[in-house]
Design an enzyme around this catalytic site. Structure first.
Site, PDB file in Angstrom:
ATOM      1  N   GLY A   5       0.813  -1.195   0.000  1.00 36.82           N
ATOM      2  CA  GLY A   5       0.000   0.000   0.000  1.00 36.82           C
ATOM      3  C   GLY A   5       0.855   1.257   0.000  1.00 36.82           C
ATOM      4  N   GLY A  39       1.470   5.294   1.257  1.00 35.11           N
ATOM      5  CA  GLY A  39       1.444   5.859   2.599  1.00 35.11           C
ATOM      6  C   GLY A  39       2.665   5.484   3.409  1.00 35.11           C
ATOM      7  CG  ASP A  62       1.132  -6.369   1.064  1.00 33.70           C
ATOM      8  OD1 ASP A  62       1.889  -5.786   1.852  1.00 33.70           O
ATOM      9  OD2 ASP A  62       0.337  -5.762   0.318  1.00 33.70           O
ATOM     10  CG  HIS A 115      -1.299  -1.062   6.986  1.00 35.77           C
ATOM     11  ND1 HIS A 115      -0.641  -2.206   7.344  1.00 35.77           N
ATOM     12  CD2 HIS A 115      -1.110  -0.910   5.658  1.00 35.77           C
ATOM     13  CE1 HIS A 115      -0.081  -2.743   6.278  1.00 35.77           C
ATOM     14  NE2 HIS A 115      -0.338  -1.978   5.243  1.00 35.77           N
ATOM     15  CB  SER A 137      -7.226  -9.019   2.547  1.00 36.76           C
ATOM     16  OG  SER A 137      -7.901  -8.137   3.422  1.00 36.76           O
ATOM     17  CB  SER A 138     -11.623  -6.259   0.428  1.00 38.55           C
ATOM     18  OG  SER A 138     -11.633  -5.899   1.780  1.00 38.55           O
ATOM     19  CG  ASP A 149     -15.101  -8.319  11.078  1.00 38.56           C
ATOM     20  OD1 ASP A 149     -13.882  -8.138  11.245  1.00 38.56           O
ATOM     21  OD2 ASP A 149     -15.604  -8.667   9.986  1.00 38.56           O
ATOM     22  N   GLY A 159     -15.792  -6.027   8.167  1.00 37.83           N
ATOM     23  CA  GLY A 159     -16.032  -6.862   6.989  1.00 37.83           C
ATOM     24  C   GLY A 159     -17.379  -7.547   7.028  1.00 37.83           C
TER      25      GLY A 159
END
Length: 576
Positions: free
Chosen positions: A55, A57, A111, A230, A447-448, A559, A561
């Protein structure tokens, strides 16, 4: 938060353009967010190619280490979000030659998934590819350093990749520059990675993935210990102490979990996480050197600087690498990487470069013309609209247990699906689901992307060739989609993930269909089951993903997700 940007949507694009203008040794592999060595065409068949990324940043990582003697290419994702497998695959094809390619990957789920998938895509085309996973974070490690307990193995598997990865870039890059084989370069990188240990601390949170607010909050007299890169919180909150006491805390943990003591030789890296002043970095470097040498360790190299950041977080990370003469020789080898300390002059850039092959194209989408047709169109639009409206909620939930990027990622995916919708074959639902899967895996990132991609692709495959699609067929297909997500990520219902909404929905749909209830009533009951499952995640201990780093600190937080799944399922069903 105040940022010198133009538009959030073009931050990565403009950053890469600026890097290419500043550093003649770097060339962007347009239209992908990939930076390559400007001389890659001349060395492709002479040395192993090295690719890293992740990512954005974290600048100057990873493009700041693209140069002779370090990386051949770096792949940039959205802020705090893994690059897509497609982008990584294009980087591989651009720099791959006969010696092969080594991918250096930080141990984050997104990743690992995307670099792993890209490696498989490359192998399918005959390109030799190896992966080295860097997991140098010791914040979660406990117990005996050499123990083989299940707890220790699980801790090692969840350890994150931090600033120590830069030292792996250097060692692998020097090895590749000497013309060593893929086996030799991979071994040099992997053995060095196993000798790494890093831990960080923050004085203040940096910006979240939205660039609009901090990832978490700290009082003036608090620090966060053992955080990731992150913007997510760490493993412990502590009162502010002197620099020496804080450095001593880091040294205690690192030397304990890696069993380092008197007589051991180490290279030390003091890394600025973003907005720490040079004065503070020098103080920390002095304290680290002093404390280590007082304990009998031999500090052979001492590096400091802004090497791998977390946007503008105030804080530092401390890395120790066990070294011998060979590893020191590789660390000392010349490189012109812009971000490596004491780099020599940059090489001249060639007039032009071009990738080895044309960019891969996604499968062609059939023209658009139940559920089918107009009801399917309504359901997809409703799901997308609900996700776009829920971006602030999902961002807030993810900031509490992760890195705060889920709301942005889901909104980006929803926008992409809306734009592609006129091209979906809505009268052929399996084909439409496959098209959605391809859109999401390419646009969501992190990961989504892989999880949603495999969910829709496996569900579509389970529906393909079947007769009329009733509740039972849909329930069975969704169950297979859930199995695919579980196979890819290793999670199951109860592990506090998206499956805690998907699995109850699928099971309820199967049960309701078996009872012979009307379709609308069965779908409504299934949505309620998904909502209950998502709400129950607040009482679940996390076992997978970034919230696993928080342990019991995640209790009481939903959560994100699972909530996202319940949101788009509810909207889609209510629109039919």
């Amino acid at each position: 938060m105040k940022k010198l940007i133009n538009r959030r949507e073009t931050v990565i694009e403009e950053m890469l353009q600026g890097m290419a203008a500043l550093h003649p040794g770097l060339v962007r592999l347009s239209p992908w967010n990939v930076m390559v060595r400007s001389d890659f065409a001349t060395i492709r068949d002479r040395e192993v190619a090295l690719i890293s990324g992740g990512g954005s940043g974290h600048e100057p990582a990873h493009a700041g280490y693209v140069a002779p003697g370090m990386l051949s290419a770096a792949v940039a994702g959205e802020i705090f979000t893994s690059p897509s497998a497609d982008s990584i695959f294009q980087a591989i094809k651009a720099v791959a030659g006969k010696p092969g390619v080594l991918l250096i990957v930080k141990n984050y789920t997104g990743d690992r998934l995307n670099f792993g998938l890209a490696a498989e895509m490359a192998r399918a085309e005959g390109i030799p590819v190896r992966l080295v996973i860097v997991a140098d974070d010791v914040a979660l490690l406990s117990g005996q350093p050499n123990s083989e307990t299940e707890q220790r193995r699980r801790q090692l598997a969840e350890a994150r990749g931090l600033a120590g990865v830069i030292l792996i870039h250097k060692i692998a890059g020097a090895s590749a520059a000497e013309g060593k084989s893929l086996d030799e370069v991979s071994t040099a990188a992997s053995t060095a990675a196993s000798a790494l240990a890093t831990m960080g601390l923050a004085l203040s949170a940096g910006a979240s993935a939205s660039l609009e607010a901090p990832g978490f909050s700290l009082s003036e007299k608090e620090i966060e210990l053992g955080l990731g890169i992150h913007g997510e919180p760490g493993v412990q909150r502590m009162p502010l102490m002197s620099a020496r006491d804080l450095v001593s805390t880091l040294v205690d943990r690192i030397t304990s979990v890696r069993a380092l003591g008197s007589g051991d030789r180490v290279a030390v890296l003091v890394n600025n996480l973003g907005s720490t002043t040079a004065m503070e970095i020098d103080i920390v470097a002095h304290d680290a050197f002093s404390i280590l040498t007082s304990r009998g360790l031999k500090v052979e190299r001492l590096y400091s600087g802004t090497m791998l950041t977390s946007l503008d977080m105030a804080g530092i990370s401390l890395t120790l690498l066990s070294v011998d003469e060979e590893r020191l020789r590789l660390l000392d080898a010349a490189t012109s990487a812009p971000a490596w300390p004491n780099f020599p002059r940059r090489p001249p850039a060639p007039e032009s470069v071009s990738p080895q092959a044309e960019p891969a194209k996604l499968p062609a989408q059939v023209s658009r013309q139940l559920i089918r047709g107009k009801p399917a169109d309504r359901a997809i639009r409703a799901a997308c609209a609900a996700l776009l409206q829920s971006e602030p909620l999902l961002t807030r939930l993810d900031q509490a247990v992760g890195d705060g990027d889920l709301g942005i990622s889901m909104a980006r995916g929803a926008t992409a699906v809306e734009e592609a919708l006129p091209g979906y074959p809505l009268d052929d639902l399996p084909a439409a689901l496959k098209a959605i899967g391809h859109t999401l895996q390419g646009e969501l990132g992190g990961s989504s992307g892989p999880f949603y991609g495999v969910l829709f692709l496996r569900t579509a495959s389970a529906l393909a060739g079947r007769g009329p699609l009733g509740l039972r067929e849909w329930a069975e297909a969704l169950a297979q989609g859930c199995d695919a997500v579980s196979e890819l990520g290793g999670a199951h219902a109860g592990d506090r993930t998206m499956l805690d909404a998907l699995v109850p929905f699928s099971q309820a749909l199967k049960d309701q269909g078996s009872d012979g209830r009307p379709a609308r009533e069965a779908l409504s009951a299934a949505v309620n089951a998904a909502l209950r499952g998502a709400q129950q995640t607040a009482q679940m201990l996390p076992r997978r993903g970034r919230s696993a780093y928080l342990g019991e600190r995640a209790l009481g937080h939903l959560d994100p997700g699972a909530i996202a799944v319940s949101i788009w399922l509810k909207a889609a069903v209510e629109s039919i």
